[in-house]
Design a protein around this motif. Structure first.
Motif, mmCIF file in Angstrom:
data_model
loop_
_atom_site.group_PDB
_atom_site.id
_atom_site.type_symbol
_atom_site.label_atom_id
_atom_site.label_comp_id
_atom_site.label_asym_id
_atom_site.label_seq_id
_atom_site.Cartn_x
_atom_site.Cartn_y
_atom_site.Cartn_z
ATOM 1 N N PRO A 80 -1.629 10.237 5.036
ATOM 2 C CA PRO A 80 -0.905 9.000 5.299
ATOM 3 C C PRO A 80 -1.073 8.015 4.147
ATOM 4 O O PRO A 80 -2.133 7.982 3.513
ATOM 5 C CB PRO A 80 -1.577 8.474 6.581
ATOM 6 N N PRO A 81 -0.061 7.212 3.870
ATOM 7 C CA PRO A 81 -0.140 6.292 2.736
ATOM 8 C C PRO A 81 -1.119 5.152 3.010
ATOM 9 O O PRO A 81 -1.190 4.635 4.126
ATOM 10 C CB PRO A 81 1.287 5.770 2.602
ATOM 11 N N LEU A 82 -1.859 4.771 1.987
ATOM 12 C CA LEU A 82 -2.764 3.624 2.096
ATOM 13 C C LEU A 82 -2.206 2.391 1.390
ATOM 14 O O LEU A 82 -2.814 1.321 1.437
ATOM 15 C CB LEU A 82 -4.140 3.981 1.521
ATOM 16 N N TYR A 83 -1.054 2.572 0.729
ATOM 17 C CA TYR A 83 -0.345 1.454 0.106
ATOM 18 C C TYR A 83 1.017 1.304 0.784
ATOM 19 O O TYR A 83 1.604 2.300 1.228
ATOM 20 C CB TYR A 83 -0.115 1.693 -1.382
ATOM 21 N N PRO A 84 1.563 0.101 0.845
ATOM 22 C CA PRO A 84 2.918 -0.071 1.394
ATOM 23 C C PRO A 84 3.965 0.544 0.472
ATOM 24 O O PRO A 84 3.714 0.771 -0.721
ATOM 25 C CB PRO A 84 3.067 -1.593 1.492
ATOM 26 N N ALA A 85 5.141 0.781 1.016
ATOM 27 C CA ALA A 85 6.210 1.427 0.244
ATOM 28 C C ALA A 85 6.842 0.474 -0.765
ATOM 29 O O ALA A 85 7.249 0.890 -1.854
ATOM 30 C CB ALA A 85 7.284 1.961 1.198
ATOM 31 N N ALA A 87 7.309 -2.163 -3.695
ATOM 32 C CA ALA A 87 6.570 -2.364 -4.941
ATOM 33 C C ALA A 87 5.856 -3.712 -4.972
ATOM 34 O O ALA A 87 4.706 -3.804 -5.433
ATOM 35 C CB ALA A 87 7.505 -2.229 -6.141
ATOM 36 N N LEU A 88 6.506 -4.762 -4.507
ATOM 37 C CA LEU A 88 5.868 -6.078 -4.508
ATOM 38 C C LEU A 88 4.697 -6.120 -3.529
ATOM 39 O O LEU A 88 3.644 -6.701 -3.819
ATOM 40 C CB LEU A 88 6.892 -7.161 -4.165
ATOM 41 N N ALA A 89 4.876 -5.481 -2.386
ATOM 42 C CA ALA A 89 3.789 -5.421 -1.408
ATOM 43 C C ALA A 89 2.610 -4.620 -1.957
ATOM 44 O O ALA A 89 1.446 -4.982 -1.740
ATOM 45 C CB ALA A 89 4.290 -4.811 -0.100
ATOM 46 N N ARG A 90 2.904 -3.544 -2.692
ATOM 47 C CA ARG A 90 1.819 -2.768 -3.313
ATOM 48 C C ARG A 90 1.063 -3.604 -4.331
ATOM 49 O O ARG A 90 -0.169 -3.533 -4.423
ATOM 50 C CB ARG A 90 2.371 -1.502 -3.982
ATOM 51 N N ALA A 91 1.791 -4.398 -5.102
ATOM 52 C CA ALA A 91 1.140 -5.249 -6.102
ATOM 53 C C ALA A 91 0.228 -6.273 -5.424
ATOM 54 O O ALA A 91 -0.877 -6.553 -5.911
ATOM 55 C CB ALA A 91 2.189 -5.954 -6.956
ATOM 56 N N ARG A 92 0.683 -6.819 -4.305
ATOM 57 C CA ARG A 92 -0.148 -7.783 -3.583
ATOM 58 C C ARG A 92 -1.413 -7.111 -3.067
ATOM 59 O O ARG A 92 -2.513 -7.658 -3.174
ATOM 60 C CB ARG A 92 0.631 -8.394 -2.414
ATOM 61 N N VAL A 93 -1.279 -5.915 -2.495
ATOM 62 C CA VAL A 93 -2.437 -5.181 -1.994
ATOM 63 C C VAL A 93 -3.407 -4.871 -3.132
ATOM 64 O O VAL A 93 -4.624 -5.050 -2.991
ATOM 65 C CB VAL A 93 -1.989 -3.891 -1.282
ATOM 66 N N ARG A 94 -2.884 -4.438 -4.258
ATOM 67 C CA ARG A 94 -3.755 -4.152 -5.400
ATOM 68 C C ARG A 94 -4.495 -5.401 -5.855
ATOM 69 O O ARG A 94 -5.664 -5.343 -6.247
ATOM 70 C CB ARG A 94 -2.947 -3.553 -6.552
ATOM 71 N N GLY A 95 -3.820 -6.538 -5.814
ATOM 72 C CA GLY A 95 -4.470 -7.788 -6.192
ATOM 73 C C GLY A 95 -5.632 -8.131 -5.278
ATOM 74 O O GLY A 95 -6.698 -8.564 -5.746
ATOM 75 N N HIS A 99 -9.577 -8.103 -6.334
ATOM 76 C CA HIS A 99 -10.395 -9.301 -6.125
ATOM 77 C C HIS A 99 -11.786 -8.903 -5.620
ATOM 78 O O HIS A 99 -12.792 -9.460 -6.060
ATOM 79 C CB HIS A 99 -9.710 -10.220 -5.116
ATOM 80 N N ILE A 100 -11.828 -7.937 -4.715
ATOM 81 C CA ILE A 100 -13.119 -7.454 -4.206
ATOM 82 C C ILE A 100 -13.824 -6.619 -5.269
ATOM 83 O O ILE A 100 -15.012 -6.806 -5.551
ATOM 84 C CB ILE A 100 -12.920 -6.639 -2.924
ATOM 85 N N ALA A 101 -13.077 -5.696 -5.886
ATOM 86 C CA ALA A 101 -13.683 -4.739 -6.815
ATOM 87 C C ALA A 101 -14.119 -5.368 -8.128
ATOM 88 O O ALA A 101 -15.059 -4.878 -8.764
ATOM 89 C CB ALA A 101 -12.694 -3.610 -7.094
ATOM 90 N N CYS A 102 -13.459 -6.451 -8.534
ATOM 91 C CA CYS A 102 -13.745 -7.043 -9.852
ATOM 92 C C CYS A 102 -14.436 -8.399 -9.780
ATOM 93 O O CYS A 102 -15.223 -8.730 -10.676
ATOM 94 C CB CYS A 102 -12.451 -7.200 -10.642
ATOM 95 N N GLU A 103 -14.159 -9.178 -8.741
ATOM 96 C CA GLU A 103 -14.667 -10.541 -8.684
ATOM 97 C C GLU A 103 -15.879 -10.710 -7.766
ATOM 98 O O GLU A 103 -16.604 -11.704 -7.886
ATOM 99 C CB GLU A 103 -13.555 -11.500 -8.220
ATOM 100 N N ILE A 104 -16.095 -9.782 -6.855
ATOM 101 C CA ILE A 104 -17.218 -9.911 -5.921
ATOM 102 C C ILE A 104 -18.260 -8.834 -6.173
ATOM 103 O O ILE A 104 -19.393 -9.126 -6.547
ATOM 104 C CB ILE A 104 -16.740 -9.831 -4.447
#
Length: 213
Positions: A80-85, A87-95, A99-104
């Protein structure tokens, strides 16, 4: 079957366990004891010169860095997909994930905390204040973007939750006050109802300490 080299309390390893479970992929766990320094040992550095966890051995390739591995999993096993279909929604999810992976997380990993204690001579109170500062600052923006119900951008847990749940686990370990973040805490509670998250929990890993009493 793939092999996941990791440590039970490593949030990056925790992320991969959740994602592998959500994808329904079987894997063998190969513990690497970070506290004992096994990640810096000659044997482990021979397969991962970065000396970090996690590492995913696919059988034909060894992949490192959790975010890169998660992207590979999504491309290799799209259901099952873990990202939305969208492109803009995927970019938001990646952001949000970055934020967790790089800033925290990087500011509070084991190497940083050891440097604070052992090189800079900070006591435990100072180290805990450091930890709480960066987690709190990061969670403030996540709370502002968190949904009032459901999950981040989906009806079921997906990639943001893969990153968020391990960070909340670590925040509790360091007694960070989570009262200001009710939406994040509620999302974490909802994730607990999913078997993929339950099986990935640090307490259920083969290298977790066992109560012998």
């Amino acid at each position: 079957m793939v092999k996941l080299y990791g440590y039970f309390r490593s949030s990056s390893s925790y992320r991969l366990r959740i994602a592998l479970n959500l994808k329904g992929l079987a894997y063998d766990t190969v513990p690497v004891n970070l506290v004992a320094g096994e990640q810096r040992g000659e044997d482990y550095r021979a397969i991962n010169p970065q000396g970090l966890v996690p590492l995913l051995d696919t059988g034909s390739e060894r992949l490192v860095q959790s975010t890169a591995i998660l992207e590979w999993l999504e491309e290799q096993y799209p259901q099952p997909p873990l990202y939305p279909a969208d492109a803009l929604a995927r970019a938001r999810v990646r952001g949000l994930c970055q934020h967790i992976a790089c800033e925290i997380q990087p500011l509070n990993n084991l190497g940083v905390l050891r440097y604070l204690r052992n090189t800079l001579g900070e006591d435990e109170d100072a180290v805990n204040r450091w930890y709480a500062h960066w987690v709190t600052r990061g969670f403030e923006s996540l709370e502002a973007e968190a949904p009032a119900d459901g999950f981040f951008g989906a009806d079921t847990p997906a990639m943001v939750e893969v990153f968020l749940v391990p960070q909340l686990y670590n925040a509790r370990r360091f007694a960070v006050d989570l009262a200001p973040f009710p939406r994040l805490v509620a999302i974490d509670e909802r994730c607990r109802g999913h078997d993929a998250f339950g099986r990935a929990h640090p307490d259920r890993q083969p290298d977790a300490p066992r109560d012998e009493g």
